[in-house]
Design a protein around this motif. Sequence first.
Motif, short mmCIF file in Angstrom:
data_model
loop_
_atom_site.label_atom_id
_atom_site.label_comp_id
_atom_site.label_asym_id
_atom_site.label_seq_id
_atom_site.Cartn_x
_atom_site.Cartn_y
_atom_site.Cartn_z
N ASN A 143 12.63 -19.06 92.14
CA ASN A 143 13.02 -18.26 91.26
C ASN A 143 11.91 -17.33 90.55
O ASN A 143 12.03 -16.17 90.34
CB ASN A 143 13.95 -18.72 90.43
CG ASN A 143 14.79 -17.71 89.50
OD1 ASN A 143 15.31 -16.63 90.17
ND2 ASN A 143 15.33 -17.97 88.35
N TYR A 196 10.45 -14.79 92.93
CA TYR A 196 11.43 -13.56 93.00
C TYR A 196 11.32 -12.68 91.81
O TYR A 196 11.10 -11.41 91.98
CB TYR A 196 12.83 -13.95 93.14
CG TYR A 196 13.54 -14.36 94.47
CD1 TYR A 196 12.94 -13.95 95.50
CD2 TYR A 196 14.37 -15.54 94.61
CE1 TYR A 196 13.48 -14.20 96.86
CE2 TYR A 196 14.61 -15.80 95.60
CZ TYR A 196 14.47 -15.30 96.99
OH TYR A 196 14.74 -15.59 97.98
N LYS A 197 11.00 -13.27 90.70
CA LYS A 197 10.68 -12.54 89.37
C LYS A 197 9.44 -11.69 89.43
O LYS A 197 9.29 -10.75 89.02
CB LYS A 197 10.47 -13.58 88.13
CG LYS A 197 12.00 -13.81 87.47
CD LYS A 197 11.57 -14.92 86.22
CE LYS A 197 12.85 -15.19 85.85
NZ LYS A 197 12.69 -16.25 84.97
#
Length: 399
Positions: free
Chosen positions: A263, A266-267
């Motif tokens: 995650n 992805y950020k």
Amino acid sequence: MNIKICKWYNNADSPVLLMVDDLANVWVDTSGNGKVGLGEDWGYDKNNKNSSYRYLNEVILKSYPNIKTTFFVPLGPRVGMIENSNIKFISKRIDCDEQTKSFFRQINDSPKYEIAYHGTTHGKVGKTTSDFIQEWELYQSLDQAIESINKGKKIYKEVFDGYPKGGKYCGYKGGKYGDESIDQTGFLWWNRYFNKDMGTASKCDIGKDFNPLTNFDIKIFGKNNVIDIPATVYGGMFNGCVHLNINTIKGIAKSILKPWLINKKYKELQYLLNNKLVISIQEHISPARNDSRRQKPNIFDDKESLHMIFEYLKDKNVWYCTGTELAEYYFIRNNIRIIKKNKQFEIEVMYDKKIQNKNITIKISNTSAEAIILPNGIRMKGNKNVYNIPIIDGVYTII
Ligand SMILES: [Zn+2]
């Protein structure tokens, strides 16, 4: 009614480019069996069964037909990594025979691909890997750099029937004369920096002056305003999250944290999209080197990571383009002016450079407009008030 020129084509949040370095007429026989094994060639094996070029097409890009690739090609003969290596290393120029020429030419002829300039030899080998001197660092004067680039451009023209529009320093090292040599040899764009990803960028060469909003965007340099496209994403950015060794404590910890780690990555991509920055994914065509090390990043080790990047971008508002398409759009948007009069407008062109893709995206706000009639009479429909229009002399009418 207001007309705005969009930052990127089709009003995309980010342009997306895959940048593949060191496609070349090279084969490193790392297995020593005299046959091209998977990952051993850099372009030497052309499109044959075990070739890296085929791997790129069949394994990496097959499910992502929209992705465009810009290859950075040393025209050759590309040197190895060290002198006196026991590993067999074959390297020739890309114009060494007709078959090789046509292999490279058909790549550049495809609208999905572009072959950009990446020097001739790539540099000079030494006794150890750290003794390697990159091509632009070898030049002792500006004249010498320009002379070498002009020789390279001649080879390029012989193979591709035109001069390269863009390129990249070997090893991102421009040396003392790099920028001026590029400025004086007619390049539209260049890739000077690899800003890696958010996590590492602030620690790399740019150091404390690092600002993602400028370092991950296009800049210009030189008297001729050469367009500087940065490399912004490490192709193997997800490797640390997916290639886990669960026999180590670190590996076990990482596997527990895996969703969080993914995650976080992805950020980083989302940050680029949110801020309309460039997503240029850095890779190499082959891991094979003659100093027994692996070239990183490379499309073989980064298969899963690349697929995760491409999958993430699939439903995002992005523009898949080559280096030259991106540079041309940037150039056009900075060198035209829209002159509006009621429901009509003209585009004033303020450049005399030869540009291939003369299209621009505009957004019309505060209007119930349905279409634009181009100066040549063609009616063009937009999408949510966004129009991709060709640049033509004459009057455009909004209806
Ligand atoms: Zn290179």
